[in-house]
Design a protein around this motif. Structure first.
Motif, PDB file in Angstrom:
ATOM      1  N   SER A  74       0.979  -1.198  -0.027  1.00 33.82           N
ATOM      2  CA  SER A  74       0.104  -0.018  -0.010  1.00 33.82           C
ATOM      3  C   SER A  74       0.629   1.235  -0.162  1.00 33.82           C
ATOM      4  O   SER A  74       0.586   2.150   0.459  1.00 33.82           O
ATOM      5  CB  SER A  74      -0.942  -0.082   1.167  1.00 33.82           C
ATOM      6  N   GLY A  75       2.008   1.356  -0.655  1.00 30.95           N
ATOM      7  CA  GLY A  75       2.724   2.418  -0.737  1.00 30.95           C
ATOM      8  C   GLY A  75       3.898   2.437   0.431  1.00 30.95           C
ATOM      9  O   GLY A  75       4.006   3.619   1.103  1.00 30.95           O
ATOM     10  N   SER A  76       4.575   1.428   0.549  1.00 32.49           N
ATOM     11  CA  SER A  76       5.844   1.666   1.467  1.00 32.49           C
ATOM     12  C   SER A  76       6.761   2.523   0.906  1.00 32.49           C
ATOM     13  O   SER A  76       7.008   2.851  -0.122  1.00 32.49           O
ATOM     14  CB  SER A  76       6.485   0.318   1.534  1.00 32.49           C
ATOM     15  N   THR A  77       7.221   3.336   2.130  1.00 35.11           N
ATOM     16  CA  THR A  77       8.175   4.120   2.091  1.00 35.11           C
ATOM     17  C   THR A  77       9.645   3.868   2.328  1.00 35.11           C
ATOM     18  O   THR A  77      10.763   4.378   2.128  1.00 35.11           O
ATOM     19  CB  THR A  77       8.310   5.514   2.826  1.00 35.11           C
ATOM     20  N   ASP A  78       9.595   2.363   2.748  1.00 32.04           N
ATOM     21  CA  ASP A  78      11.114   1.950   2.953  1.00 32.04           C
ATOM     22  C   ASP A  78      11.481   0.866   1.921  1.00 32.04           C
ATOM     23  O   ASP A  78      10.537   1.180   0.788  1.00 32.04           O
ATOM     24  CB  ASP A  78      11.120   1.143   4.416  1.00 32.04           C
ATOM     25  N   ASP A  79      12.503  -0.044   1.919  1.00 34.91           N
ATOM     26  CA  ASP A  79      12.589  -1.085   0.810  1.00 34.91           C
ATOM     27  C   ASP A  79      11.693  -2.148   0.879  1.00 34.91           C
ATOM     28  O   ASP A  79      12.231  -3.160   0.030  1.00 34.91           O
ATOM     29  CB  ASP A  79      14.094  -1.205   0.934  1.00 34.91           C
ATOM     30  N   THR A  80      10.746  -2.259   1.356  1.00 34.03           N
ATOM     31  CA  THR A  80       9.740  -3.426   1.276  1.00 34.03           C
ATOM     32  C   THR A  80       9.543  -4.087  -0.093  1.00 34.03           C
ATOM     33  O   THR A  80       9.932  -5.387  -0.276  1.00 34.03           O
ATOM     34  CB  THR A  80       8.493  -3.234   1.865  1.00 34.03           C
ATOM     35  N   VAL A  81       9.327  -3.008  -0.990  1.00 35.39           N
ATOM     36  CA  VAL A  81       9.034  -3.671  -2.446  1.00 35.39           C
ATOM     37  C   VAL A  81      10.346  -4.275  -3.026  1.00 35.39           C
ATOM     38  O   VAL A  81      10.294  -5.070  -3.806  1.00 35.39           O
ATOM     39  CB  VAL A  81       8.528  -2.335  -3.102  1.00 35.39           C
ATOM     40  N   GLU A  82      11.450  -3.638  -3.000  1.00 33.75           N
ATOM     41  CA  GLU A  82      12.758  -3.847  -3.385  1.00 33.75           C
ATOM     42  C   GLU A  82      13.090  -5.408  -2.872  1.00 33.75           C
ATOM     43  O   GLU A  82      13.643  -6.275  -3.682  1.00 33.75           O
ATOM     44  CB  GLU A  82      13.866  -2.884  -3.409  1.00 33.75           C
ATOM     45  N   VAL A  83      13.000  -5.668  -1.474  1.00 30.51           N
ATOM     46  CA  VAL A  83      13.488  -6.755  -0.789  1.00 30.51           C
ATOM     47  C   VAL A  83      12.506  -7.915  -1.218  1.00 30.51           C
ATOM     48  O   VAL A  83      13.087  -9.002  -1.607  1.00 30.51           O
ATOM     49  CB  VAL A  83      13.344  -6.337   0.495  1.00 30.51           C
ATOM     50  N   ALA A  84      11.216  -7.932  -1.352  1.00 29.92           N
ATOM     51  CA  ALA A  84      10.291  -8.835  -1.721  1.00 29.92           C
ATOM     52  C   ALA A  84      10.748  -9.241  -3.249  1.00 29.92           C
ATOM     53  O   ALA A  84      10.700 -10.398  -3.333  1.00 29.92           O
ATOM     54  CB  ALA A  84       8.810  -8.347  -1.633  1.00 29.92           C
ATOM     55  N   ALA A  85      10.989  -8.247  -4.083  1.00 28.93           N
ATOM     56  CA  ALA A  85      11.195  -8.613  -5.231  1.00 28.93           C
ATOM     57  C   ALA A  85      12.525  -9.097  -5.511  1.00 28.93           C
ATOM     58  O   ALA A  85      12.581 -10.309  -6.456  1.00 28.93           O
ATOM     59  CB  ALA A  85      11.134  -7.334  -6.262  1.00 28.93           C
ATOM     60  N   ALA A  86      13.445  -8.901  -4.879  1.00 30.07           N
ATOM     61  CA  ALA A  86      14.865  -9.488  -4.894  1.00 30.07           C
ATOM     62  C   ALA A  86      14.711 -10.980  -4.512  1.00 30.07           C
ATOM     63  O   ALA A  86      15.581 -11.758  -5.043  1.00 30.07           O
ATOM     64  CB  ALA A  86      15.858  -8.799  -3.959  1.00 30.07           C
TER      65      ALA A  86
END
Lengths: 325, 384
Positions: A74-86
């Motif tokens: 829902s619009g994380s401002t930390d690295d959640t999206v990058e870590v999950a994708a990595a």
């Protein structure tokens, strides 16, 4: 024995009953079902990597139970999206799914949009803030759906005592459950009190149920699901699995107050629809709490409006995508 | 040992092996987490070993079992099976069961108590059968996988010692895995003696502090002549004692280690320490005692041994820089049984034996590639 006592006996499981993953996979193949895992996130960079690694490795590579692992953010401002994708998860921004429906911030919004985005016949929802994550959090919830056709909705609960000195011990949920939800259920939906942790964030549900129920976008989503599924399908549609211990962030009492306020709105709206209580529109949507600043008490007012998303099946775009008449 | 002639086809495949291992990175990380979150204090490794055996069974290993001291064992049968290679990793960690064993997985590192020493080693052990199978690598030799127990501190490597003393399998070569550091190539063992010296003052007879006694003892230990020629050293590792600042201490302890290139030098220092202890505890009010907790014997392979040379070659091809130093106490149990052995590390890491211990993710696959490369080379380079 009353209805809920019988149900408690027959529909309450422990994850260790489903340790045989090979058997579970065979059952899944026999039934020809697909299963999607949805992890809703908002700033979970510390825990998301481990969840994705464990589920992908154990429940896709080693035992192919999951057809899809998706993070809906829902619009994380930390690295959640990058870590999950990595680590190999499919990552979606909640705002990009069904954009014509707009974007509302809240966990329930992500869960609702997952129905549209994910392909599975069964969707498992697992929160991202669990630090002791383990494959049982998924297979323990999916297994009752695979072994029992009549079960539609499986809730988690966590009940491993660290030390046991007496034969009888108290069991149940957290503070909001015991102070608010179970008293409410006891008053209006006594059967639902048999669900040990009605607010637990992990559950597995068949698509044909998910698409037919509305989703509060905020705190009320779990409570709403229980009342709505119960009203349409009865207690028999539920099962619950003990997943042992869950280690997560401790919430402040003030935050629990906000959660309770959202849940109350959700429940009252349903009572009203069933003709069981008062007119909702005459009630305030402000929660009042207090704090002390330099020896003065001051009031904090939170505007909490529990908006709801309609049953997915009412959306024309969904019916088109999944060929629902 | 057979098969140390370097198969050109295998050597040619090695530089690309790290890339071949890429699909198994998450599986290895998941195993690190699952192993590492099961507490395994020395003498309390049972749950962790149960998990290891479960993994061995899932991978279809033969004879997945435990022995009398709790070691977890499994065998990948070789196509000929005339020799047996032993791959071991110690399962115990220096953290009590009550510590928080929660691991975290970050983009570049995996963090948790015991991750480097030695949950990563055990994870590599239980991930290896799946990797070998999926890469189509079948060895001629039997590969015996062992998660050993009771290795650290007072465990004194009892697990591996018990196994080597009692096994009937014809073990030709052994590789011991440690989580860190990558580039570790240990093939010799120092002579060593680890012990705890306890000072006790009888409060009825004296109000002397046990810490003063310990202080005198430490001064005397400093006067022991240590041979430079044999690299003999006496390490004062840790001290503890007393209960409060208000009263003289009743007890005080020193944990120490004597190490040397020769067994004789260690024996000589040990004799001198006993002499000092006898002197200090001559009065009725003071007693000083030595408890030996660990011993290793000097020995191992010469640096020109084919096994050592093969390892350097593999590391070179994969791009791993061998680190200085060839000694590890891990090698001692093999020295005692005359089995050629190496100790390898799998990745880089820091804060080893502290709660914020971590290992880096990126070098992990190079660590696994060196292991697989060496196993195949030792076996003779067979590849289906």
């Amino acid at each position: 024995m009353n209805n809920s006592t019988i149900w408690l006996e027959s529909n309450t499981f422990h994850h260790s009953q489903f340790w045989d993953l090979l058997r579970l996979i065979k059952r899944k193949e026999q039934l020809g079902l697909t299963i999607s895992l949805c992890i809703p996130t908002l700033n979970e960079e510390k825990t998301i990597g481990k969840e994705v690694v464990l589920f992908k490795s154990e429940l896709q590579d080693r035992y192919p139970l999951l057809d899809e692992i998706a993070v809906i953010d829902s619009g994380s401002t930390d690295d959640t999206v990058e870590v999950a994708a990595a680590f190999g998860a499919e990552v979606y921004a909640s705002a990009d799914i069904l954009p014509e429906q707009g974007f509302k911030r809240g966990k329930g919004e992500n869960l609702w949009k997952a129905i549209y985005q994910l392909k599975g016949d069964i969707i498992v929802y697992v929160d991202a803030d669990i630090s002791n994550i383990h494959p049982r959090f998924v297979y323990g919830l999916v297994a009752p759906l695979l072994y029992r056709q009549e079960v539609q909705y499986v809730k988690s609960f966590y009940d491993r005592p660290l030390a046991l000195s007496k034969e009888i011990r108290p069991s149940g949920g957290g503070r909001v459950t015991e102070i608010l939800v179970r008293p409410l259920f006891s008053l209006f939906f006594p059967d639902l009190t048999a669900i040990i942790q009605p607010l637990s964030g992990e559950y597995a549900v068949r698509r044909q149920i998910l698409e037919k129920i509305p989703f509060p976008v905020g705190y009320g989503v779990e409570t709403a699901h229980l009342i709505d599924v119960y009203s349409q399908y009865g207690l028999e549609a539920f099962a619950q699995t003990d997943l042992d211990r869950r280690v997560h962030r401790h919430q402040r009492v003030m935050d629990l107050g906000k959660m309770s306020f959202g849940i109350l709105q959700t429940v009252i709206r349903r009572l009203q629809a069933k003709g069981m209580t008062t007119d909702m529109s005459s009630l305030s949507s402000c929660l009042r709490q207090f704090q002390v600043r330099e020896n003065h008490y001051e009031q904090i007012i939170h505007e909490i409006v529990e908006e709801e998303r309609p049953p997915m099946l009412q959306l024309e775009s969904y019916r088109r995508k999944f060929g629902r008449g | 040992m057979s098969g140390q002639g370097c198969d050109p086809a295998w050597l040619a495949r090695l530089p690309g092996l790290v890339a071949e291992l890429e699909p198994y990175r998450e599986m290895l990380l998941a195993n690190v987490v699952m192993v590492g979150e099961i507490p395994a204090p020395t003498f309390g490794e049972e749950q962790r070993i149960d998990f290891v055996k479960q993994r061995f069974i899932e991978c279809g290993l033969q004879s997945s079992s435990s022995d009398e001291v709790g070691n977890g064992l499994g065998i990948i049968p070789g196509s000929r099976g005339q020799q047996t290679l032993l791959l071991s990793a110690h399962a115990d960690i220096p953290f009590a069961a009550g510590e928080n064993h929660t691991f975290s997985v970050e983009p570049a590192a995996i963090r948790g108590p015991g991750v480097a020493d030695n949950s990563l080693g055990v994870a590599a052990l239980i991930t290896l059968p799946t990797i070998l199978e999926r890469l189509g690598i079948r060895l001629e030799s039997n590969l015996l996988l062992m998660a050993s127990t009771r290795s650290l501190e007072k465990g004194n490597q009892q697990g591996i010692r018990f196994f080597l003393e009692n096994t009937t399998l014809p073990i030709t070569t052994a590789i011991a895995l440690e989580g860190t550091p990558l580039g570790r190539l240990h093939y010799r063992s120092l002579a060593s003696l680890g012990g705890i010296i306890s000072c006790h003052v009888d409060r009825k007879l004296s109000d002397q502090s046990a810490i003063e006694v310990l202080n005198r003892l430490i001064s005397r230990l400093g006067e022991i002549p240590l041979s430079r020629e044999t690299n003999t050293a006496c390490v004062l590792g840790s001290i503890s004692g007393g209960a409060t600042y208000k009263l003289p201490a009743r007890t005080a302890q020193l944990a120490f280690q004597v190490r040397s290139d020769t067994d004789e030098s260690v024996a000589e220092v040990n004799r001198l320490i006993h002499g000092i202890i006898d002197e200090l505890s001559s009065g009725k009010s003071v007693s000083v005692q030595l408890e030996v907790i660990a011993r290793t014997r000097a020995g191992g392979l010469p640096s020109t041994h084919p096994l050592v040379e093969a390892s350097r070659k593999i590391m070179g091809v994969i791009g791993i820089q061998p680190r200085h130093g060839s000694y590890s106490s891990t090698i001692s149990p093999y020295v005692e049984q005359g089995i050629p052995a190496l100790c390898l590390g799998l990745s880089q890491g820091e804060n080893v034996n502290y709660l914020d211990e971590y290992v880096e993710i990126e070098p992990l696959l190079s660590g696994m590639a060196q292991l697989i490369g060496l196993l195949v080379l030792l076996d003779g380079g067979r590849d289906e």
